[in-house]
Design an enzyme around this catalytic site. Structure first.
Site, PDB file in Angstrom:
ATOM      1  N   LYS A  47     -12.405  -7.148   2.884  1.00  0.00           N
ATOM      2  CA  LYS A  47     -11.374  -6.335   3.533  1.00  0.00           C
ATOM      3  C   LYS A  47     -11.778  -6.150   4.984  1.00  0.00           C
ATOM      4  O   LYS A  47     -12.827  -5.575   5.278  1.00  0.00           O
ATOM      5  CB  LYS A  47     -11.239  -4.981   2.827  1.00  0.00           C
ATOM      6  CG  LYS A  47     -10.131  -4.101   3.386  1.00  0.00           C
ATOM      7  CD  LYS A  47      -9.935  -2.865   2.510  1.00  0.00           C
ATOM      8  CE  LYS A  47      -8.744  -2.034   2.974  1.00  0.00           C
ATOM      9  NZ  LYS A  47      -8.490  -0.883   2.082  1.00  0.00           N
ATOM     10  N   ASP A 128      -2.209   8.080  -1.495  1.00  0.00           N
ATOM     11  CA  ASP A 128      -1.662   6.752  -1.221  1.00  0.00           C
ATOM     12  C   ASP A 128      -1.748   5.832  -2.438  1.00  0.00           C
ATOM     13  O   ASP A 128      -1.929   4.618  -2.301  1.00  0.00           O
ATOM     14  CB  ASP A 128      -2.384   6.128  -0.021  1.00  0.00           C
ATOM     15  CG  ASP A 128      -1.530   5.082   0.690  1.00  0.00           C
ATOM     16  OD1 ASP A 128      -0.294   5.231   0.687  1.00  0.00           O
ATOM     17  OD2 ASP A 128      -2.090   4.112   1.224  1.00  0.00           O
TER      18      ASP A 128
END
Length: 198
Positions: A47, A128
């Protein structure tokens, strides 16, 4: 993992758009603050955070370290300057389950609840958690990904609202389990504008 650091250093961005990417990195997906690649030939995901968001690598890395490779989350390996390395998880998101007509079951929803409850017990505030941040693996397990916002302090209603929509609408017999992408996106836009009765 020196080779990983070298590969990450070769990635160039124009804002949030990768414009130079080494061929060893296979695009998986991207979000508001980062893009994720699979290192070809491995079960490793990398990532990489956009310019201006590099500090989030440290934040998310600390969350993963405290989650301690629990079964509800991808295994975590390393945090570096502006990037993380973790387990590549084969599967599809809950979003893609809707698009492809893969039924989302009560058991799958319960697994997400268990994952978030586990994170809460560690002192986190899961935020989220939405359709694209939940994976159904090829082994029919459920994993929550993208935990960078688990340290936020405000009350995030995303998962709570998704569960309510699941129980109120999705579970009804006449509601199709395969939903066109354009319709999902339309519902998401209405939700973000707070125009849905949830």
């Amino acid at each position: 993992m020196g080779n990983i650091k070298d590969l990450v250093g070769k990635v160039q961005f124009d804002g949030d758009r990768p414009i130079v990417v080494p061929p060893e990195l296979q695009w998986i997906g991207q979000g508001r603050s980062a893009v994720v690649y699979r290192l070809q030939g491995t079960d490793l995901a990398i990532k990489i955070f956009y310019p201006g968001y590099e500090d989030l690598a440290h934040v998310e890395g600390e969350v993963y370290e405290k989650l301690n490779n629990h079964e509800f989350f991808p295994a975590f390996y390393e945090k570096g300057e502006g990037y993380l390395t973790m387990q590549y998880v084969e599967g599809i998101t809950f979003y893609d389950c809707l698009v492809n007509g893969v039924a989302i079951t009560d058991e799958m929803v319960q697994r997400v609840d268990e994952a978030l409850e586990f994170a809460c017990r560690l002192g986190f505030n899961p935020s989220d958690t939405h359709l694209k941040n939940i994976l159904l693996t090829t082994d029919d397990e459920v994993k929550v990904i993208d935990v960078v916002r688990f340290t936020q302090e405000f009350d995030c209603p995303h998962w709570r609202d998704l569960k309510k929509a699941y129980e109120t609408f999705y579970q009804r017999r006449y509601v199709p389990k395969k939903i066109p992408r354009f319709f999902i996106e339309f519902i998401i836009r209405l939700y973000r504008k707070r125009l849905l009765p949830i």
